[in-house]
Design an enzyme around this catalytic site. Structure first.
Site, PDB file in Angstrom:
ATOM      1  N   LYS A  50      64.371  -1.830-120.529  1.00 14.02           N
ATOM      2  CA  LYS A  50      63.571  -2.538-121.539  1.00 14.02           C
ATOM      3  C   LYS A  50      62.084  -2.278-121.327  1.00 14.02           C
ATOM      4  O   LYS A  50      61.295  -2.368-122.273  1.00 14.02           O
ATOM      5  CB  LYS A  50      63.912  -4.021-121.578  1.00 14.02           C
ATOM      6  CG  LYS A  50      63.575  -4.831-120.319  1.00 14.02           C
ATOM      7  CD  LYS A  50      62.168  -5.363-120.264  1.00 14.02           C
ATOM      8  CE  LYS A  50      61.865  -5.980-118.913  1.00 14.02           C
ATOM      9  NZ  LYS A  50      60.447  -6.271-118.707  1.00 14.02           N
ATOM     10  N   ARG A  95      51.378  -8.112 -98.441  1.00 13.34           N
ATOM     11  CA  ARG A  95      50.661  -7.147 -97.584  1.00 13.34           C
ATOM     12  C   ARG A  95      49.304  -7.674 -97.173  1.00 13.34           C
ATOM     13  O   ARG A  95      48.891  -7.536 -96.038  1.00 13.34           O
ATOM     14  CB  ARG A  95      50.438  -5.838 -98.354  1.00 13.34           C
ATOM     15  CG  ARG A  95      51.629  -4.975 -98.458  1.00 13.34           C
ATOM     16  CD  ARG A  95      51.276  -3.707 -99.167  1.00 13.34           C
ATOM     17  NE  ARG A  95      50.708  -3.924-100.504  1.00 13.34           N
ATOM     18  CZ  ARG A  95      50.320  -2.974-101.318  1.00 13.34           C
ATOM     19  NH1 ARG A  95      50.409  -1.730-100.924  1.00 13.34           N
ATOM     20  NH2 ARG A  95      49.856  -3.232-102.511  1.00 13.34           N
ATOM     21  N   GLY A 110      66.632 -11.255-117.153  1.00 16.35           N
ATOM     22  CA  GLY A 110      66.410 -12.151-118.289  1.00 16.35           C
ATOM     23  C   GLY A 110      64.939 -12.263-118.648  1.00 16.35           C
ATOM     24  O   GLY A 110      64.063 -11.837-117.900  1.00 16.35           O
ATOM     25  N   ASN A 153      53.955  -3.494-119.981  1.00 15.53           N
ATOM     26  CA  ASN A 153      54.517  -2.250-120.516  1.00 15.53           C
ATOM     27  C   ASN A 153      54.156  -2.065-121.989  1.00 15.53           C
ATOM     28  O   ASN A 153      53.813  -0.962-122.426  1.00 15.53           O
ATOM     29  CB  ASN A 153      56.033  -2.244-120.302  1.00 15.53           C
ATOM     30  CG  ASN A 153      56.370  -2.072-118.831  1.00 15.53           C
ATOM     31  OD1 ASN A 153      56.177  -0.998-118.264  1.00 15.53           O
ATOM     32  ND2 ASN A 153      56.832  -3.131-118.195  1.00 15.53           N
ATOM     33  N   GLU A 201      56.302  -1.040-114.734  1.00 12.28           N
ATOM     34  CA  GLU A 201      57.446  -0.285-114.198  1.00 12.28           C
ATOM     35  C   GLU A 201      57.977   0.775-115.148  1.00 12.28           C
ATOM     36  O   GLU A 201      58.566   1.769-114.719  1.00 12.28           O
ATOM     37  CB  GLU A 201      58.589  -1.245-113.844  1.00 12.28           C
ATOM     38  CG  GLU A 201      58.307  -2.213-112.706  1.00 12.28           C
ATOM     39  CD  GLU A 201      58.524  -1.596-111.324  1.00 12.28           C
ATOM     40  OE1 GLU A 201      58.507  -0.357-111.189  1.00 12.28           O
ATOM     41  OE2 GLU A 201      58.691  -2.371-110.375  1.00 12.28           O
ATOM     42  N   LYS A 207      62.173  -4.916-111.421  1.00 10.67           N
ATOM     43  CA  LYS A 207      62.897  -4.311-112.549  1.00 10.67           C
ATOM     44  C   LYS A 207      62.460  -2.862-112.690  1.00 10.67           C
ATOM     45  O   LYS A 207      61.406  -2.585-113.285  1.00 10.67           O
ATOM     46  CB  LYS A 207      62.576  -5.068-113.846  1.00 10.67           C
ATOM     47  CG  LYS A 207      63.108  -6.505-113.890  1.00 10.67           C
ATOM     48  CD  LYS A 207      62.661  -7.211-115.150  1.00 10.67           C
ATOM     49  CE  LYS A 207      63.201  -8.623-115.229  1.00 10.67           C
ATOM     50  NZ  LYS A 207      62.586  -9.395-116.326  1.00 10.67           N
TER      51      LYS A 207
END
Ligand code: NAD
Ligand code: G3P
Length: 300
Positions: free
Chosen positions: A164, A33, A110, A229, A254, A82
């Site tokens: 995950k 962007r 992965g 995360n 995410e 993801k």
């Protein structure tokens, strides 16, 4: 369309790492962007003219980005994101298939921290596509330091990669609360069972969850401060608000929105997903210690 050309769309951490990797054997373009000072940075139109595209923008933004920007010219696409769209509960393959035929779509999964890929450190990843031909076309673009496997279990890879992240938040909370190694290993292994149960409902194969896409990425993300995360989980354990944590992080995590998506889908399809449920409750304000006690007590 320029034949045999490749471009990465999205120049965040993962887009830049993939651009580095894909530039080892041939020229690879990159766009985002906002203009960035990166070798072979081009405008979006030039990138969209490439035969091969690797798209690394956050899951929650993809549908709108495709609607506003994407022009299908028979390009082949690797999705590097993801996550699951929280507003609709749609998987990314469902979203992409509204714009591109499934034979031209693949998903990268992965264990693969951008920070290590951009240093050229070795890793094994998977290209998941209904088309083996697509894998055969993309695989030669990857450098020798990345071993690239093939799987046709698109939904297994998607659920693993998205789930995950939620489990990494739970693991970070557990570590941040100093509940011990036993508790964290219990949480991660029950998380693996939970994400497999969730994935099975949508047609995922069991083998994907014990391989690189599932256990591989889960063990990585749920045990390292390199994971955004996991760091979200550490912040929640310290009593910080999610807004404060995301502000400090400055990058996408995410698992936050994916926790919402999973809870929505679990309620709709009656799937038992206790860890994702507690993560969502904590994000909504429940005390993390109460949550972890609830999860790990024998009354549950
Ligand atoms: N960082 C990693 O180690 C890693 C590894 C594997 C997969 N992923 C996945 O890749 C995806 C991107 O992660 P990242 O690490 O690059 O995140 P990031 O926060 O570093 O960068 C996100 C990028 O997306 C762009 N973006 C955000 N909103 C956009 C929009 N509306 N339209 C167009 N572009 C937009 C941003 O400008 C930025 O360049 C995520 O789904 C993540 O889970 C990341
Ligand atoms: O930093 P995270 O938590 O987004 O994880 C990055 C990758 O998905 C690891 O494979």
């Amino acid at each position: 369309m320029t034949k045999n050309s490749i471009a990465v769309i999205g120049a965040g951490k993962w887009g830049q790492a993939l651009h580095f990797a894909l530039s080892q054997k041939q020229e690879c373009l990159i766009t985002s962007r906002t203009k960035k000072d990166i070798r072979n940075f081009v405008d979006l139109d030039t990138a969209l003219n490439c035969e091969y595209l690797v798209i690394a923008i956050p899951a929650q933004q993809i549908k709108q980005w495709l609607r506003d920007n994407f022009v299908y010219k028979n390009q082949k696409i690797l999705v590097a994101s993801k996550g699951i769209e929280a507003s609709s509960g749609q998987f990314l393959n469902e979203i992409y298939e509204e714009f591109v035929p499934s034979k031209n779509i693949g998903f990268i999964s992965g264990p693969s921290f951008a920070a290590e890929v951009i240093k050229g450190l070795p890793a094994a990843i998977v290209i998941n596509s209904k088309s083996k031909k697509l894998y055969n076309e993309f695989e030669p673009f990857f450098p020798n330091f990345l071993k690239v496997y093939y799987s046709k279990d698109v939904i297994g890879a998607e659920v693993s990669g998205a789930y995950k992240n939620v489990l990494a938040i739970a693991s970070g909370i557990c570590a941040g609360l100093n509940l011990g190694n036993n508790a964290r290993a219990s949480l991660i292994s029950r998380g693996l069972v939970e994400m497999q149960r969730f994935g099975k409902h949508f047609g995922a194969k069991k083998s994907s969850f014990i391989g690189l896409s599932g256990a591989g990425d889960l063990f990585l993300t749920a045990s390292s401060t390199l994971s955004r995360n996991y760091r979200v989980g550490l912040g929640l354990a310290q009593g910080k608000s999610i807004e404060e944590i995301l502000e400090e992080l400055g990058e996408v995590a995410e698992g936050v929105m994916t926790a919402e998506a999973i809870n929505k889908l679990s309620q709709k399809h009656q799937i038992y997903t206790p860890i994702a449920k507690e993560v969502k409750l904590i994000l909504d304000g429940k005390n993390p210690l109460d949550s972890l006690k609830d999860l790990l007590s024998s009354n549950q």
